[in-house]
Design a protein around this motif. Structure first.
Motif, PDB file in Angstrom:
ATOM      1  N   PRO A 263       0.786  -1.233   0.000  1.00  0.00           N
ATOM      2  CA  PRO A 263       0.000   0.000   0.000  1.00  0.00           C
ATOM      3  C   PRO A 263       0.825   1.293   0.000  1.00  0.00           C
ATOM      4  O   PRO A 263       0.276   2.372  -0.142  1.00  0.00           O
ATOM      5  N   ILE A 264       2.138   1.182   0.151  1.00  0.00           N
ATOM      6  CA  ILE A 264       2.980   2.381   0.170  1.00  0.00           C
ATOM      7  C   ILE A 264       3.251   2.776  -1.276  1.00  0.00           C
ATOM      8  O   ILE A 264       3.975   2.083  -1.993  1.00  0.00           O
ATOM      9  N   THR A 265       2.669   3.885  -1.693  1.00  0.00           N
ATOM     10  CA  THR A 265       2.732   4.301  -3.086  1.00  0.00           C
ATOM     11  C   THR A 265       3.769   5.386  -3.355  1.00  0.00           C
ATOM     12  O   THR A 265       4.025   5.714  -4.500  1.00  0.00           O
ATOM     13  N   GLU A 266       4.363   5.932  -2.302  1.00  0.00           N
ATOM     14  CA  GLU A 266       5.333   7.016  -2.447  1.00  0.00           C
ATOM     15  C   GLU A 266       6.196   7.076  -1.205  1.00  0.00           C
ATOM     16  O   GLU A 266       5.778   6.654  -0.130  1.00  0.00           O
TER      17      GLU A 266
ATOM     18  N   GLY B   6       7.495  -1.257  -7.767  1.00  0.00           N
ATOM     19  CA  GLY B   6       8.711  -0.900  -8.481  1.00  0.00           C
ATOM     20  C   GLY B   6       9.061   0.581  -8.411  1.00  0.00           C
ATOM     21  O   GLY B   6      10.216   0.927  -8.138  1.00  0.00           O
ATOM     22  N   PRO B   7       8.103   1.485  -8.648  1.00  0.00           N
ATOM     23  CA  PRO B   7       8.450   2.910  -8.574  1.00  0.00           C
ATOM     24  C   PRO B   7       8.923   3.354  -7.189  1.00  0.00           C
ATOM     25  O   PRO B   7       9.764   4.256  -7.080  1.00  0.00           O
TER      26      PRO B   7
ATOM     27  N   SER C 249      17.063   5.964  -6.074  1.00  0.00           N
ATOM     28  CA  SER C 249      17.462   7.329  -6.446  1.00  0.00           C
ATOM     29  C   SER C 249      17.924   8.141  -5.242  1.00  0.00           C
ATOM     30  O   SER C 249      18.678   9.098  -5.398  1.00  0.00           O
ATOM     31  N   TYR C 250      17.493   7.752  -4.045  1.00  0.00           N
ATOM     32  CA  TYR C 250      17.927   8.416  -2.819  1.00  0.00           C
ATOM     33  C   TYR C 250      19.229   7.825  -2.277  1.00  0.00           C
ATOM     34  O   TYR C 250      19.665   8.163  -1.183  1.00  0.00           O
TER      35      TYR C 250
END
Length: 144
Positions: free
Chosen positions: A63-66, A96-97, A104-105
């Motif tokens: 459920p974690i989208t960001e 995946g995103p 990227s972090y």
């Protein structure tokens, strides 16, 4: 819970059984500056309440989208806290995103591929060293 596939919140289903050494947590929101601390506190409290035998925390991350940089900082602090207790944090079902954002972090070294599992069940299998299938130990394909 016997007879009901899956992993369930023991506070809602007290008849369920806890998997020894494993805590599964779920956070139904994006992780960002406003709730990263809440997430960190929630996981720490859950692990502490589970007792000293915990060796693996599985974050059901579907459920974690960001995730933003502030939340990543909280995640690193949580990972350090867990590691200091001999506990490994595993991400299950992370999109995946969101994995790409962690990369990227600069988090690839901290959270290498072996810290991710395709499903919660796979993470449990890896943590226990067994193929559990259903919670009573019956593999899924042997179901009637």
């Amino acid at each position: 819970m016997h007879g009901l596939r899956g992993y369930h919140d023991l506070s809602r289903h007290p008849e369920g059984e806890r998997l020894p050494g494993i805590v599964i947590v779920r956070f139904d929101a994006p992780l960002f500056f406003a709730n990263g601390g809440i997430f960190d506190d929630y996981v720490r409290a859950t692990v502490t309440a589970a007792g000293s035998d915990v060796r693996t925390v599985i974050l059901a991350a579907e459920p974690i989208t960001e995730i933003d940089t502030t939340a990543v900082d909280e995640l690193v602090e949580l990972d350090d806290f867990l590691a200091s207790r001999g506990v490994t944090l595993i991400f299950a079902e992370m999109k995946g995103p969101v994995k790409d954002r962690l990369h990227s972090y600069g988090m690839s070294a901290r959270f290498p591929p072996e810290r991710f599992a395709s499903t919660v069940g796979t993470a449990v299998d890896e943590a226990t060293g067994t193929l559990r299938g259903d919670l009573d130990g019956t593999p899924w394909d042997d179901e009637p």
